[in-house]
Design an enzyme around this catalytic site. Structure first.
Site, short mmCIF file in Angstrom:
data_model
loop_
_atom_site.label_atom_id
_atom_site.label_comp_id
_atom_site.label_asym_id
_atom_site.label_seq_id
_atom_site.Cartn_x
_atom_site.Cartn_y
_atom_site.Cartn_z
N GLN A 1 0.81 -1.21 0.00
CA GLN A 1 0.00 0.00 0.00
C GLN A 1 0.84 1.26 0.00
O GLN A 1 0.45 2.28 -0.57
CB GLN A 1 -0.94 0.00 1.21
CG GLN A 1 -1.97 -1.12 1.16
CD GLN A 1 -2.69 -1.20 -0.17
OE1 GLN A 1 -3.46 -0.32 -0.52
NE2 GLN A 1 -2.42 -2.26 -0.93
N HIS B 1 1.49 3.01 -3.36
CA HIS B 1 0.43 3.70 -4.07
C HIS B 1 0.64 5.21 -4.12
O HIS B 1 0.35 5.85 -5.13
CB HIS B 1 -0.91 3.44 -3.39
CG HIS B 1 -1.65 2.26 -3.91
ND1 HIS B 1 -2.05 2.15 -5.22
CD2 HIS B 1 -2.10 1.13 -3.30
CE1 HIS B 1 -2.69 1.01 -5.39
NE2 HIS B 1 -2.73 0.37 -4.23
N GLU C 1 -8.70 1.41 5.88
CA GLU C 1 -9.22 0.95 4.59
C GLU C 1 -9.07 -0.57 4.48
O GLU C 1 -10.01 -1.29 4.15
CB GLU C 1 -8.47 1.65 3.47
CG GLU C 1 -8.90 1.25 2.07
CD GLU C 1 -8.03 1.90 1.00
OE1 GLU C 1 -8.47 1.90 -0.16
OE2 GLU C 1 -6.91 2.38 1.31
N HIS C 2 -7.86 -1.06 4.71
CA HIS C 2 -7.57 -2.49 4.69
C HIS C 2 -7.02 -2.92 6.05
O HIS C 2 -6.13 -2.25 6.58
CB HIS C 2 -6.50 -2.83 3.64
CG HIS C 2 -6.76 -2.25 2.28
ND1 HIS C 2 -6.16 -1.08 1.83
CD2 HIS C 2 -7.56 -2.67 1.27
CE1 HIS C 2 -6.57 -0.82 0.60
NE2 HIS C 2 -7.42 -1.77 0.23
N ASP D 1 -7.65 -6.73 -3.85
CA ASP D 1 -7.53 -5.71 -4.89
C ASP D 1 -7.90 -6.26 -6.26
O ASP D 1 -8.44 -5.54 -7.10
CB ASP D 1 -6.09 -5.19 -4.95
CG ASP D 1 -5.86 -4.01 -4.03
OD1 ASP D 1 -6.83 -3.53 -3.42
OD2 ASP D 1 -4.70 -3.57 -3.92
N HIS E 1 -51.02 21.02 6.32
CA HIS E 1 -50.95 19.57 6.28
C HIS E 1 -52.25 18.96 6.79
O HIS E 1 -52.81 18.02 6.21
CB HIS E 1 -49.78 19.07 7.16
CG HIS E 1 -48.44 19.21 6.53
ND1 HIS E 1 -47.92 20.40 6.12
CD2 HIS E 1 -47.48 18.26 6.26
CE1 HIS E 1 -46.71 20.22 5.63
NE2 HIS E 1 -46.42 18.91 5.69
#
Length: 427
Positions: free
Chosen positions: A251, A254, A319-320, A353, A412
């Site tokens: 990761q 990235h 995230e992971h 992934d 109403h």
């Protein structure tokens, strides 16, 4: 990697990247330019930011066909199999509407329908992601979205990645455009001469894409504001340091802002992983990207107990989240907040992934506390349906009118009362 001890006073929650004032101003200006000048602005920005001088934004069928012909046949087979896995997983998310009938002849119901159009952003730049095509398109297809648009930044020669186009071909997507950054999001949201606007925009991107999605949100739906990639690993002394290090780096490569965190009860493992990260980083092709991520946004945390690690992981809401412990299933059961959980030694994050079938478009910046992976649910609408019978109206009109007047809404109340029994009998 730095090693530090967890303590009750330390917060490891990820800070959300808001963007600088200059970036926000630039994104707003780009969006306005696209709204005002359409294709002309798109061509201008694509030449300025991507170095590609285009005469058409749309990818031709011939370009897609040529990309498929150039593409490695074995990789085409692999992508096709991955697509089948992803489709099978997401087909389990299909929903049906329902209807609840009452004895008085009234009913309430929910109708589930797909949105009309979706624009799917596929990142480019430092890496092109064919897998993102699969992950964004397939849930939309399973949901039944009739119009699906892909948009992705071109290289300097004005082409898109063969892998991206091959993935589009596998899925039968032919409406594909060349553009990236904030201008691509603006085009999807508001349209240009070449690109009709869509109802929802999905897919990750850089900070300019994220800020643009935030800016157009409300005029068009979005999936989430995705930040830099994150991975956290809970491991004990049964884990292998070289494998843990490799997964952390998966990761970190990235983005320079990516985060890689190890949570462990083992000082021996912590020291070994730190050394392994340094060793493996030296030979990583994307070392220039991964190094600042490791140096500035990553950490090894030492805890006294497994429960302390679980509590820290839930605070981080990554995230992971990989779990490499003696009883990984039991640990996973105690986790409340993570975009995706990978259980056991052989469940390395890249499996999710690319191939397992789960979606890799996941919440970041600790937003897994309240949000979920991209799914079929992102491409459907739920419409409430109400049909009251005369009997149901007669039995409940006074209750409804009282509730309306409780809130000071006389109009109403009168709307409900205006249906008189006499009027009904005269028809």
């Amino acid at each position: 990697m730095k090693v530090t001890r967890l303590s009750s006073g330390i917060s490891i929650r990820r800070t959300i990247a808001e963007g600088t004032e200059q970036q926000v101003t630039a994104v707003k200006a780009i969006i306005q330019e696209v709204k005002d000048y359409g294709d002309e602005a798109m061509f201008r920005f694509t030449e300025k930011w991507d170095g590609a001088k285009l005469t058409s934004l749309r990818v031709t069928e011939e370009e897609i066909s040529q990309a498929v012909d150039r593409f490695d046949p074995q990789l085409l087979v692999d992508l096709t199999e991955a697509a089948a896995n992803i489709r099978k997983y997401h087909e389990s998310q299909q929903q049906q509407g329902y209807r609840l009938d009452n004895e008085d002849g009234s009913y309430v119901a929910q109708r589930v329908t797909a949105i009309e159009s979706a624009g799917l952003y596929v990142p480019g730049g430092t890496a092109a992601y064919p897998s993102s095509v699969l992950m964004n398109v397939i849930p939309a297809q399973v949901a039944g979205v009739p119009r699906i648009v892909l948009i992705s930044p071109p290289s300097k020669d004005g082409t898109l990645s063969d892998g991206v186009l091959a993935s589009a071909h596998i899925l039968g997507i032919t409406e594909v455009y060349k553009s990236g950054g904030a201008q691509a999001i603006a085009a999807l949201a508001y349209g240009t001469e070449s690109i009709a606007p869509v109802d929802k925009i999905t897919g990750p991107g850089n900070i300019f894409v994220a800020l643009a999605k935030r800016e157009v949100n409300g005029d068009v739906a979005i999936d989430m504001i995705a930040g830099p990639s994150e991975i956290a690993i809970i491991a004990d002394d049964t884990a292998y340091a070289d494998e843990v290090a490799a997964d952390l780096l998966s990761q970190a490569e990235h983005d320079p802002l990516a985060s890689a965190v190890l949570l462990t009860t083992s000082k021996k493992l912590a020291d070994a992983v730190s050394k392994q990260v340094e060793k493996q980083l030296a030979t990583l092709p994307r070392e220039a990207i991964a190094s600042p991520a490791i140096a500035n946004h990553s950490m090894i945390y030492l805890g006294e107990t497994m429960q302390e690690l679980i509590t820290a992981a839930d605070q981080l809401a990554p995230e992971h989240l990989e779990i490499m412990t003696d009883d990984a299933e039991a640990v996973a059961e105690k986790i409340h907040h993570a975009g995706a959980i990978f259980i056991g030694r052989y469940s390395s994050e890249p499996i999710g992934d690319y191939f397992a079938g789960t979606n890799h478009v996941l919440p970041t910046n600790s937003t897994a506390r309240f949000s979920s992976a991209l799914s079929v649910y992102d491409f459907i609408k739920r419409t409430s349906i109400i049909r009251y019978s005369q009997k149901a109206w007669q039995n409940n009109k006074e209750k409804i009118a009282r509730l309306a007047r409780l809130e000071g809404l006389e109009g109403h109340a009168r709307a409900v009362e205006s249906r008189s029994w006499k009027k009904e009998n005269e028809q």
